[in-house]
Design a protein around this motif. Structure first.
Motif, short mmCIF file in Angstrom:
data_model
loop_
_atom_site.label_atom_id
_atom_site.label_comp_id
_atom_site.label_asym_id
_atom_site.label_seq_id
_atom_site.Cartn_x
_atom_site.Cartn_y
_atom_site.Cartn_z
N CYS A 81 -9.07 5.02 7.85
CA CYS A 81 -10.08 4.34 7.57
C CYS A 81 -11.60 5.16 7.33
CB CYS A 81 -10.11 2.57 7.94
SG CYS A 81 -11.34 1.91 6.83
N ALA A 82 -12.13 4.73 6.67
CA ALA A 82 -13.13 6.13 6.51
C ALA A 82 -14.62 5.16 7.44
CB ALA A 82 -14.06 5.77 4.86
N HIS A 83 -14.14 3.64 7.14
CA HIS A 83 -15.00 3.42 7.73
C HIS A 83 -15.08 2.96 9.47
CE1 HIS A 83 -17.20 -1.20 9.43
NE2 HIS A 83 -17.80 -0.80 9.08
N ARG A 84 -14.23 2.44 10.19
CA ARG A 84 -14.52 3.23 11.38
C ARG A 84 -12.63 3.46 11.81
NH1 ARG A 84 -17.57 -0.79 14.26
NH2 ARG A 84 -17.01 0.87 15.75
N GLY A 85 -12.79 3.94 10.98
CA GLY A 85 -10.64 4.27 11.50
C GLY A 85 -9.55 3.50 12.30
N VAL A 86 -9.75 2.64 11.22
CA VAL A 86 -8.42 1.90 11.54
C VAL A 86 -7.32 2.56 10.80
CG1 VAL A 86 -7.49 -0.35 10.31
CG2 VAL A 86 -8.79 -0.42 11.92
N LYS A 87 -6.13 2.67 11.06
CA LYS A 87 -4.58 3.12 10.74
C LYS A 87 -4.43 2.62 9.32
CE LYS A 87 0.01 4.81 11.87
NZ LYS A 87 0.56 3.62 13.13
N LEU A 88 -4.55 2.51 8.02
CA LEU A 88 -4.76 2.37 7.20
C LEU A 88 -2.98 1.04 7.14
CD1 LEU A 88 -6.89 4.47 4.70
CD2 LEU A 88 -7.07 1.41 5.72
N CYS A 89 -2.23 2.64 7.14
CA CYS A 89 -0.93 1.94 6.65
C CYS A 89 0.36 1.81 7.70
CB CYS A 89 -0.54 2.93 4.81
SG CYS A 89 0.92 3.18 4.72
N GLU A 90 1.24 1.32 8.05
CA GLU A 90 1.62 0.88 8.84
C GLU A 90 3.70 1.21 8.74
OE1 GLU A 90 0.29 -1.99 12.92
OE2 GLU A 90 1.23 -2.29 10.74
N GLN A 91 3.21 0.45 7.06
CA GLN A 91 4.99 0.77 6.54
C GLN A 91 5.74 2.40 7.27
OE1 GLN A 91 3.63 -2.22 3.58
NE2 GLN A 91 5.44 -2.21 2.74
N ASP A 92 6.27 2.35 6.44
CA ASP A 92 7.18 4.39 6.15
C ASP A 92 7.23 4.68 4.88
OD1 ASP A 92 7.56 4.60 8.91
OD2 ASP A 92 9.75 3.09 8.70
N LYS A 93 7.47 3.36 4.06
CA LYS A 93 6.99 3.49 2.77
C LYS A 93 6.89 1.83 1.82
CE LYS A 93 12.21 3.14 2.81
NZ LYS A 93 13.50 4.37 2.68
N GLY A 94 6.47 1.98 0.40
CA GLY A 94 6.57 1.26 -0.06
C GLY A 94 5.62 1.48 -1.01
N SER A 95 4.78 0.39 -2.13
CA SER A 95 4.50 0.56 -2.69
C SER A 95 3.25 -0.20 -2.95
CB SER A 95 5.63 -0.08 -4.10
OG SER A 95 4.97 0.81 -5.46
N PHE A 96 1.81 0.21 -3.46
CA PHE A 96 0.64 -0.17 -3.41
C PHE A 96 -0.02 0.11 -4.61
CE2 PHE A 96 -0.32 1.67 0.48
CZ PHE A 96 -0.54 3.56 0.32
N SER A 97 -1.03 -0.93 -5.15
CA SER A 97 -2.31 -0.85 -6.03
C SER A 97 -3.49 -0.08 -5.93
CB SER A 97 -1.56 -1.69 -7.14
OG SER A 97 -2.35 -2.78 -6.30
N GLU A 98 -3.90 0.09 -4.60
CA GLU A 98 -4.78 -0.13 -4.09
C GLU A 98 -4.52 0.40 -2.19
OE1 GLU A 98 -8.30 -2.22 -4.80
OE2 GLU A 98 -7.04 -3.85 -3.87
N ILE A 99 -5.34 0.36 -1.60
CA ILE A 99 -5.73 0.65 -0.10
C ILE A 99 -6.16 -0.23 -0.08
CG2 ILE A 99 -5.18 2.69 1.76
CD1 ILE A 99 -4.32 4.92 -0.18
N MET A 100 -5.58 -1.36 0.73
CA MET A 100 -7.13 -1.95 0.95
C MET A 100 -6.96 -2.12 3.37
SD MET A 100 -7.86 -5.73 1.21
CE MET A 100 -7.53 -6.99 1.87
N CYS A 101 -8.13 -1.93 3.81
CA CYS A 101 -8.14 -2.00 5.53
C CYS A 101 -8.61 -2.91 5.70
CB CYS A 101 -9.53 -1.15 5.87
SG CYS A 101 -9.69 -1.00 7.62
N PRO A 102 -7.19 -3.65 6.60
CA PRO A 102 -7.66 -5.54 7.04
C PRO A 102 -8.37 -5.61 7.91
CG PRO A 102 -5.90 -4.03 8.08
CD PRO A 102 -6.27 -3.15 6.92
N TYR A 103 -9.61 -5.15 8.20
CA TYR A 103 -10.22 -4.76 9.64
C TYR A 103 -11.89 -5.67 8.17
CZ TYR A 103 -12.67 -4.38 14.04
OH TYR A 103 -13.25 -4.59 15.22
N HIS A 104 -12.26 -4.74 7.38
CA HIS A 104 -13.36 -5.53 7.13
C HIS A 104 -13.02 -4.90 5.33
CE1 HIS A 104 -14.44 -3.61 10.66
NE2 HIS A 104 -14.62 -4.97 11.19
#
Ligand code: FES
Ligand code: FE2
Lengths: 407, 157
Positions: A81-104
């Motif tokens: 994450c460009a904000h504070r560095g959280v690892k955004l994606c934990e899954q090995d694979k999947g599908s999403f329409s946007e990437i959201m960081c859970p922290y903020h």
């Protein structure tokens, strides 16, 4: 160990052992190789066929998201994450329409652009981002991507020449033989961790003659053996290699007589395993390509796979296997590929031996960084060979490696 | 359709004997646990869950089981080690004609001179039938959770 000791012996026919064990050298490899001007293999298009499909992978020590965007393009984004560095994606694979960081809850589109920052304009007139905060400057780190016939490659450097010029014409010829533009179909993954330096995996494939000695299965059934008609070809840098060979017979001859592991009486109870059909132009029954720096592109009989090498410090690497076929395979062909997959992977009739022997190599050299290995089979040169009784691909490889590393 | 207590203990006996035979290194007995028409597959959970067919190891006939057994015993090159299967309780449903069973497993591997590690953890998904009076696996899927296999799997699991 001291820097002074990290030198290379004269000539290309010796390889010092510290290159497999030294932490400082490993860190320089990350910078000069994996994060440098190379095309790292990151996956196959058939792993992410639809918009929004993603897979997580790794380049060097860095976690990377490979994702197909709404327009069908393939992007490689640093998983941070460009904000504070959280690892955004934990899954090995999947599908999403946007990437959201859970922290903020910063959100990004599938090209890595920052789309939303909560409380951007503040709450009840309080707080918020400064007026000059730039959304455009705070997206995810984006890698340059190149897709060729279903294979996906990424680079972190702005200086990387085109994929085609990095591979060279003759290696591309072999590449296009297997990835020939047909849509690939994904058969599945295998993953293993091997306690050896990552370069030993590339060497293992470039070392043609071990297959005739270590792998009883190969030897006996002639799938890959020194007495087979073979070629070892390199690109101009020596870093990429293509080995090709034509399957031999289960017969006693000048070559097999010297292999203690050859057994002319061994027969399969179920010959279906080696029910091989010819599917590519030319007579080659096996083509193994080591593509610098991190992938092996394999065709052994009808089993097709990539093996991605993920280094884990100097003393270990992960091997991520992706087995595939073509979209136009019939059921019988798919069944054949799946049966022949028994040769390969962490329980492979053949590659099991390699995993074991690589770890033993690392154990053997670990306490001896000042010693060196001998690579003189077939001479001391680095020229292409029309047989496999040679270690020429190793000599060529280390010639190229020394240049990249400035050694 | 219920599984009688007698049948249940017979199923447990089969599942146990299978694991013991492997841990004891009696690989030549391995094919005997399967029906004449059989499927044995070790498959990563990531493949299983996504409907991808690739097995880490696949035998779809008695002949292939034999060939694998001989390769494990004579052809492949690996160092000495001990294996220990830890099995969960067997969960069996279905009928006498076709038993469906699920059993969790963990395999501890100890290599000569090294620490014991977990080789893999997962679940057997079995279809068991009676053949010549004995319970046999018609299908044994070993679905493993382990993301990264520590080096290699050098025996059947
Ligand atoms: S760290 Fe990702 S939104 Fe704050
Ligand atoms: Fe090998």
């Amino acid at each position: 160990m001291g820097e002074a000791l990290l030198s290379w012996p004269d000539g290309n026919d010796r390889v010092p052992y510290w290159i497999y064990t030294d932490q400082g050298n490993y860190e320089r490899e990350l910078e000069k190789i994996f994060y440098g001007p190379v095309w790292n293999y990151v996956g196959l298009e058939c792993e992410i066929p639809n918009s929004g499909d993603f897979k997580r992978t790794q380049i060097g020590d860095q976690s990377i998201i490979v994702v197909r965007d709404a327009e069908g393009g393939v992007n490689a984004l640093v998983n941070r994450c460009a904000h504070r560095g959280v690892k955004l994606c934990e899954q090995d694979k999947g599908s999403f329409s946007e990437i959201m960081c859970p922290y903020h809850q910063w959100t990004y589109d599938l090209k890595g652009n920052l789309q939303g920052v909560p409380f951007h304009r503040g709450v009840k007139g309080n707080g918020g981002m400064p007026a000059d905060f730039s959304m455009a400057d705070n997206g995810l780190d984006v890698l340059k991507v190149h897709v060729r016939n279903g294979g996906i490659f990424a680079t972190m450097s702005d200086e990387t020449p085109s994929f085609e010029s990095c591979m060279g014409e003759r290696i591309l010829g072999y590449y296009d033989r297997e990835l020939d533009g047909r849509t690939l179909s994904l058969l599945g993954h295998s993953r293993q961790r091997i306690g050896a330096n990552w370069k030993l995996m590339l060497e293992n494939i470039k070392d043609t003659h071990h297959a005739s000695l270590l792998h009883v299965f190969f030897v006996t059934f002639g799938l890959f053996r020194v007495d087979n008609d073979s070629r070892v070809e390199m690109d101009d840098t020596g870093l990429h290699t293509a080995l090709s060979s034509i399957r031999g017979k289960q017969e006693l001859n000048d070559g097999t007589a010297q292999m203690r592991s050859f057994d002319s009486d061994l027969a399969l109870n179920d010959p279906n395993l080696l029910d091989v059909v010819r599917e590519f132009p030319g007579d080659e029954t096996v083509v193994m390509q080591t593509l610098w720096p991190n992938v092996i592109l394999q065709q052994q009989s009808n089993t097709l796979a990539t093996r991605q090498i993920v280094p884990k410090g100097p003393n270990a690497f992960e091997l991520h296997w992706t087995f595939f076929g073509y979209e136009d395979d019939d059921e019988e062909m798919t069944a054949r590929r799946l049966r022949q997959a028994n040769l390969m992977g962490p329980a492979g009739l053949v590659s099991m031996d390699d995993g074991q022997i690589l770890e033993r190599t690392q154990e053997g050299i670990l306490a001896h960084p000042d010693e060196q290995g001998v690579v003189e089979l077939g001479g001391r040169d680095t020229d292409d060979a029309d047989h496999m009784v040679t270690e020429v691909a190793l000599r060529a490889f280390y010639k190229g490696y020394r240049k990249v590393m400035g050694l | 359709m219920t599984i009688s207590p007698e049948l249940r203990s017979e199923i447990e006996y089969l599942v146990n004997c299978y694991a013991l035979a492997i841990d004891d290194g009696e690989l030549e007995r391995w094919p005997e646990f399967f029906a004449s028409d059989c499927l044995y597959k070790i498959i990563a959970k990531e493949n299983f869950d996504s409907g991808l067919p690739l097995g880490l190891l696949l035998c779809d006939s008695q002949g292939m089981l034999q060939d694998r057994m001989e390769a494990f015993s004579k052809l492949n090159v690996f160092g000495p080690r001990s294996w220990r299967h830890m099995l969960g309780a067997v969960h069996a449903t279905g009928s006498e004609a076709e038993i469906v069973a699920r059993t969790s497993f963990v395999i501890f591997e100890t290599l000569a001179g090294k620490d014991t590690h977990i080789l893999c953890a997962g679940e057997y998904r079995d279809i068991i039938i009676r053949e010549d009076g004995m319970l046999k696996f018609r299908e044994r899927l070993c679905v493993y959770d382990t993301t990264m296999i520590p080096n290699s799997i050098v025996r059947p699991i």
